[in-house]
Write an enzyme that holds these catalytic residues in place. Sequence first.
Site, PDB file in Angstrom:
ATOM      1  N   GLY A 165      -3.904  10.756 -11.037  1.00  0.00           N
ATOM      2  CA  GLY A 165      -2.680  10.422 -11.786  1.00  0.00           C
ATOM      3  C   GLY A 165      -2.227   9.144 -11.508  1.00  0.00           C
ATOM      4  O   GLY A 165      -2.563   8.921  -9.620  1.00  0.00           O
TER       5      GLY A 165
ATOM      6  N   CYS B 130      -0.870   3.495 -11.069  1.00  0.00           N
ATOM      7  CA  CYS B 130      -1.089   2.752  -9.963  1.00  0.00           C
ATOM      8  C   CYS B 130      -3.339   3.148 -10.744  1.00  0.00           C
ATOM      9  O   CYS B 130      -3.775   2.397 -10.601  1.00  0.00           O
ATOM     10  CB  CYS B 130      -0.811   1.971  -8.615  1.00  0.00           C
ATOM     11  SG  CYS B 130       0.302   1.348  -9.068  1.00  0.00           S
TER      12      CYS B 130
ATOM     13  N   LYS C 150      -6.773  -5.076  -1.838  1.00  0.00           N
ATOM     14  CA  LYS C 150      -6.037  -4.326  -2.047  1.00  0.00           C
ATOM     15  C   LYS C 150      -6.313  -2.887  -3.798  1.00  0.00           C
ATOM     16  O   LYS C 150      -6.612  -2.253  -3.533  1.00  0.00           O
ATOM     17  CB  LYS C 150      -4.716  -4.773  -3.179  1.00  0.00           C
ATOM     18  CG  LYS C 150      -3.456  -4.361  -4.238  1.00  0.00           C
ATOM     19  CD  LYS C 150      -3.152  -2.993  -3.879  1.00  0.00           C
ATOM     20  CE  LYS C 150      -2.793  -2.209  -4.327  1.00  0.00           C
ATOM     21  NZ  LYS C 150      -2.157  -1.367  -3.608  1.00  0.00           N
TER      22      LYS C 150
ATOM     23  N   ARG D 219       3.888   8.812 -14.507  1.00  0.00           N
ATOM     24  CA  ARG D 219       2.584   7.566 -15.886  1.00  0.00           C
ATOM     25  C   ARG D 219       1.319   8.756 -15.157  1.00  0.00           C
ATOM     26  O   ARG D 219       0.967   8.809 -14.475  1.00  0.00           O
ATOM     27  CB  ARG D 219       2.840   6.812 -14.951  1.00  0.00           C
ATOM     28  CG  ARG D 219       3.875   6.518 -15.234  1.00  0.00           C
ATOM     29  CD  ARG D 219       4.238   4.430 -15.100  1.00  0.00           C
ATOM     30  NE  ARG D 219       4.681   4.128 -13.711  1.00  0.00           N
ATOM     31  CZ  ARG D 219       5.445   3.238 -13.401  1.00  0.00           C
ATOM     32  NH1 ARG D 219       5.231   1.966 -13.896  1.00  0.00           N
ATOM     33  NH2 ARG D 219       6.458   2.956 -12.143  1.00  0.00           N
TER      34      ARG D 219
ATOM     35  N   PHE E  25       1.028  -1.130  -0.305  1.00  0.00           N
ATOM     36  CA  PHE E  25       0.303   0.074  -0.208  1.00  0.00           C
ATOM     37  C   PHE E  25       1.162   0.852   0.250  1.00  0.00           C
ATOM     38  O   PHE E  25       0.289   2.357   0.520  1.00  0.00           O
ATOM     39  CB  PHE E  25      -0.991   0.394   0.978  1.00  0.00           C
ATOM     40  CG  PHE E  25      -1.680  -1.602   1.012  1.00  0.00           C
ATOM     41  CD1 PHE E  25      -3.016  -1.207   0.602  1.00  0.00           C
ATOM     42  CD2 PHE E  25      -1.613  -2.415   1.926  1.00  0.00           C
ATOM     43  CE1 PHE E  25      -3.616  -1.939   0.833  1.00  0.00           C
ATOM     44  CE2 PHE E  25      -2.486  -3.548   2.080  1.00  0.00           C
ATOM     45  CZ  PHE E  25      -3.717  -3.068   1.229  1.00  0.00           C
TER      46      PHE E  25
HETATM   47  P1  NAD Z   1       7.793  -1.057 -12.189  1.00  0.00           P
HETATM   48  O1  NAD Z   1       7.327  -0.935 -13.152  1.00  0.00           O
HETATM   49  O2  NAD Z   1       8.213   0.667 -11.372  1.00  0.00           O
HETATM   50  O3  NAD Z   1       8.938  -2.110 -12.530  1.00  0.00           O
HETATM   51  C1  NAD Z   1       8.493  -3.132 -12.395  1.00  0.00           C
HETATM   52  C2  NAD Z   1      10.039  -4.194 -12.012  1.00  0.00           C
HETATM   53  O4  NAD Z   1       9.507  -5.422 -12.700  1.00  0.00           O
HETATM   54  C3  NAD Z   1      11.173  -3.178 -13.749  1.00  0.00           C
HETATM   55  O5  NAD Z   1      12.062  -3.449 -13.318  1.00  0.00           O
HETATM   56  C4  NAD Z   1      11.668  -4.178 -14.229  1.00  0.00           C
HETATM   57  O6  NAD Z   1      12.097  -4.948 -15.201  1.00  0.00           O
HETATM   58  C5  NAD Z   1      11.025  -5.693 -13.830  1.00  0.00           C
HETATM   59  N1  NAD Z   1      10.934  -6.935 -14.312  1.00  0.00           N
HETATM   60  C6  NAD Z   1       9.859  -6.847 -15.354  1.00  0.00           C
HETATM   61  N2  NAD Z   1       9.971  -8.264 -15.938  1.00  0.00           N
HETATM   62  C7  NAD Z   1      10.843  -8.930 -15.123  1.00  0.00           C
HETATM   63  C8  NAD Z   1      11.616 -10.331 -14.445  1.00  0.00           C
HETATM   64  N3  NAD Z   1      10.939 -11.557 -15.133  1.00  0.00           N
HETATM   65  N4  NAD Z   1      12.877 -10.613 -13.221  1.00  0.00           N
HETATM   66  C9  NAD Z   1      12.935  -9.662 -13.162  1.00  0.00           C
HETATM   67  N5  NAD Z   1      11.973  -8.079 -13.073  1.00  0.00           N
HETATM   68  C10 NAD Z   1      11.255  -7.550 -13.733  1.00  0.00           C
HETATM   69  O7  NAD Z   1       6.639  -1.456 -11.116  1.00  0.00           O
HETATM   70  P2  NAD Z   1       5.979  -1.112  -9.719  1.00  0.00           P
HETATM   71  O8  NAD Z   1       5.732   1.004  -9.741  1.00  0.00           O
HETATM   72  O9  NAD Z   1       7.317  -1.308  -9.049  1.00  0.00           O
HETATM   73  O10 NAD Z   1       4.981  -1.716  -9.472  1.00  0.00           O
HETATM   74  C11 NAD Z   1       4.989  -3.168  -8.998  1.00  0.00           C
HETATM   75  C12 NAD Z   1       3.737  -3.387  -8.499  1.00  0.00           C
HETATM   76  O11 NAD Z   1       3.384  -3.457  -7.374  1.00  0.00           O
HETATM   77  C13 NAD Z   1       2.267  -3.274  -9.859  1.00  0.00           C
HETATM   78  O12 NAD Z   1       1.731  -5.120  -9.821  1.00  0.00           O
HETATM   79  C14 NAD Z   1       2.136  -2.226  -9.218  1.00  0.00           C
HETATM   80  O13 NAD Z   1       0.431  -2.242  -9.172  1.00  0.00           O
HETATM   81  C15 NAD Z   1       1.908  -2.471  -7.266  1.00  0.00           C
HETATM   82  N6  NAD Z   1       2.380  -1.441  -6.756  1.00  0.00           N
HETATM   83  C16 NAD Z   1       2.870  -0.336  -6.771  1.00  0.00           C
HETATM   84  C17 NAD Z   1       3.171   0.881  -6.310  1.00  0.00           C
HETATM   85  C18 NAD Z   1       3.763   2.041  -6.234  1.00  0.00           C
HETATM   86  O14 NAD Z   1       3.377   2.969  -6.192  1.00  0.00           O
HETATM   87  N7  NAD Z   1       4.234   1.794  -7.473  1.00  0.00           N
HETATM   88  C19 NAD Z   1       2.475   0.907  -4.498  1.00  0.00           C
HETATM   89  C20 NAD Z   1       1.615  -0.514  -4.804  1.00  0.00           C
HETATM   90  C21 NAD Z   1       1.624  -1.679  -5.222  1.00  0.00           C
HETATM   91  C1  UGA Z   2      -1.323   5.324  -4.279  1.00  0.00           C
HETATM   92  C2  UGA Z   2      -1.849   4.817  -2.996  1.00  0.00           C
HETATM   93  O1  UGA Z   2      -2.651   5.958  -1.682  1.00  0.00           O
HETATM   94  C3  UGA Z   2      -1.096   4.338  -2.194  1.00  0.00           C
HETATM   95  O2  UGA Z   2      -1.868   3.347  -1.166  1.00  0.00           O
HETATM   96  C4  UGA Z   2      -1.034   3.003  -3.224  1.00  0.00           C
HETATM   97  O3  UGA Z   2      -0.317   1.744  -2.836  1.00  0.00           O
HETATM   98  C5  UGA Z   2      -0.758   3.042  -4.379  1.00  0.00           C
HETATM   99  O4  UGA Z   2      -1.507   4.083  -5.743  1.00  0.00           O
HETATM  100  C6  UGA Z   2      -0.628   1.234  -5.671  1.00  0.00           C
HETATM  101  O5  UGA Z   2      -1.335   1.073  -5.934  1.00  0.00           O
HETATM  102  O6  UGA Z   2       0.345   2.087  -6.406  1.00  0.00           O
HETATM  103  P1  UGA Z   2       0.884   7.191  -5.335  1.00  0.00           P
HETATM  104  O7  UGA Z   2      -0.207   6.623  -6.285  1.00  0.00           O
HETATM  105  O8  UGA Z   2       1.483   6.933  -5.595  1.00  0.00           O
HETATM  106  O9  UGA Z   2      -0.226   5.873  -4.206  1.00  0.00           O
HETATM  107  O10 UGA Z   2      -0.058   8.675  -5.081  1.00  0.00           O
HETATM  108  P2  UGA Z   2      -0.814   9.265  -3.930  1.00  0.00           P
HETATM  109  O11 UGA Z   2      -0.451  10.345  -3.014  1.00  0.00           O
HETATM  110  O12 UGA Z   2      -2.448   8.301  -3.559  1.00  0.00           O
HETATM  111  O13 UGA Z   2      -1.446  10.532  -5.150  1.00  0.00           O
HETATM  112  C7  UGA Z   2      -2.108   9.798  -6.637  1.00  0.00           C
HETATM  113  C8  UGA Z   2      -2.687  10.930  -7.130  1.00  0.00           C
HETATM  114  O14 UGA Z   2      -4.228  10.988  -6.987  1.00  0.00           O
HETATM  115  C9  UGA Z   2      -1.997  11.364  -7.684  1.00  0.00           C
HETATM  116  O15 UGA Z   2      -1.901  12.353  -8.486  1.00  0.00           O
HETATM  117  C10 UGA Z   2      -2.653  12.997  -6.496  1.00  0.00           C
HETATM  118  O16 UGA Z   2      -1.895  14.446  -7.713  1.00  0.00           O
HETATM  119  C11 UGA Z   2      -4.225  12.784  -6.831  1.00  0.00           C
HETATM  120  N1  UGA Z   2      -4.959  12.950  -6.095  1.00  0.00           N
HETATM  121  C12 UGA Z   2      -4.737  12.500  -4.070  1.00  0.00           C
HETATM  122  C13 UGA Z   2      -5.616  13.993  -5.569  1.00  0.00           C
HETATM  123  O17 UGA Z   2      -5.968  14.609  -6.657  1.00  0.00           O
HETATM  124  N2  UGA Z   2      -6.736  14.092  -3.913  1.00  0.00           N
HETATM  125  C14 UGA Z   2      -5.798  13.823  -3.335  1.00  0.00           C
HETATM  126  O18 UGA Z   2      -6.820  14.583  -2.207  1.00  0.00           O
HETATM  127  C15 UGA Z   2      -4.941  12.789  -3.036  1.00  0.00           C
END
Ligand code: NAD
Ligand code: UGA
Length: 428
Positions: free
Chosen positions: A263, A266, A210, A333, A158
């Site tokens: 934006g 995720c 999630k 993104r 999260f």
């Molecule tokens: P990301 O795209 O930043 O990174 C993914 C990585 O995995 C890349 O470096 C890629 O090269 C690597 N990869 C791909 N295939 C592979 C393989 N076969 N072996 C080893 N490495 C490999 O992704 P992220 O933002 O870290 O998100 C990962 C997951 O976590 C997603 O499902 C996303 O929805 C979830 N998530 C993301 C966030 C966030 O804030 N970014 C928060 C919570 C959950």
């Molecule tokens: C979000 C969730 O907050 C995390 O809990 C989750 O793990 C993550 O997505 C994920 O699954 O990837 P994140 O995308 O990093 O985290 O950023 P946030 O701080 O939640 O903001 C997301 C977007 O919402 C931003 O564009 C932000 O400007 C917007 N936002 C947020 C608003 O417009 N208003 C708000 O009150 C809060």
Amino acid sequence: MKISVIGTGYVGLVTGVCFADLGHKVICVDIDSERVNKINSGVPPIYEENLKGILEKNIKENRIQATTSLKNAIMNSEISFISVGTPSGLLDYIDLKYIDEVCKDIGKIIKDKKEYHLVVVKSTVIPGTTEHSVLPILERYSGKKVGKDFGVAMNPEFLREGKAIQDFLNPDRIILGCIDERSEILLRELYSYFDSPILNTNPRTAEMIKYSTNSFLVTKISFINEIGNICKQLGIDVYEVAKGLGMDSRVSPNFLNAGLGFGGSCFPKDVKALVGKAKEVYYHPIVLNAALELNETQPLRMIELLERKIKSLKDVNVIILGLAFKPGTNDMREAPSIKIIQHLLNLGAHVHVTDPAALDEAKKIFSGKNNLKFYTSAKEAVKQGKYILIVTEWEEFKTEELYRGKVVIDGRKIEEAKIAFDYEGVCW
Ligand code: NAD
Ligand code: UGA
């Protein structure tokens, strides 16, 4: 414990670095060798508060290393976290190709491993994936049995970008969806260092927790933006309304910041993936679709407001403060800035943009575009014209000097901008 983390993006690298800092031995795996080299030399491939310092410290103390060899990582660890990307695929349905690939490879490796190995899905995957995809692939390619030779669990993450380390180490809750008892024992031990409640459930419920969390937060943002759009027409400041609304303990004051909408990597893709899954089971989600629909047009409200002030934007210099989807990250993104810049360029404006972290990302997205110029400082950018659009609420933009004598449309409620000659907020 000996841990491997597969995929070193925001989630994987932060997971690896934090577990190392808690004293575990961590091997990070990625297919991207450039990323692996950077990590091994102490340079995080992503921009994240405090990450560099903790990474450097743990490399020095020999608790973390990165590799492209999955085999080496699996053979030398007892738990593997899968944290590869799960992007939107065809028609916004989730694309599980990276998960499937990695599970096939893990299966082939654990075939030859004598000891029990626990595989934990940390990536966000649609409900049912761990039980109906991850588990059968692992059994098929290893020729082994879950619960006996290896374990499987789902443990969603999260964390927020920009606050990733802090969120990882202090989660509101830890959700475990374990298939077998041994997995639960191992994960409870691993998380015993954390001062957070643990909810144990089955994997598909963990997966749905999630998605429901992200869907709820997205709905809350679109809700307050809708109230904000009505407030704007009625001459009411939505931030004052949100203050009063948030005082109701059933609502909470968090996530009520109206503006340009959400934006990021995720929120949009996860809600679209859940809508896609719902369609598969013949359910048409009304609330989720509405939240997404409102978010599509919300950023463009800025341009509508600007157009009310000047008849045509053709050849007009417009300054954009902020490109990242939120402050504290270089991630662009699905950032609202992309839609805004594209629309302004289509209208013939000359667009001048600045961001403290995301300039390189923006250059990749908009490479070769005429009429778009990049500035390393807000001070330089605002010299280029009279019209300023505030798109991301970076600390760097909270200074009155930037706005004196200017026409400002504020998408993120920056108090210092009110000094402008003409100031207007999108929802206030
Ligand atoms: P990301 O795209 O930043 O990174 C993914 C990585 O995995 C890349 O470096 C890629 O090269 C690597 N990869 C791909 N295939 C592979 C393989 N076969 N072996 C080893 N490495 C490999 O992704 P992220 O933002 O870290 O998100 C990962 C997951 O976590 C997603 O499902 C996303 O929805 C979830 N998530 C993301 C966030 C966030 O804030 N970014 C928060 C919570 C959950
Ligand atoms: C979000 C969730 O907050 C995390 O809990 C989750 O793990 C993550 O997505 C994920 O699954 O990837 P994140 O995308 O990093 O985290 O950023 P946030 O701080 O939640 O903001 C997301 C977007 O919402 C931003 O564009 C932000 O400007 C917007 N936002 C947020 C608003 O417009 N208003 C708000 O009150 C809060």
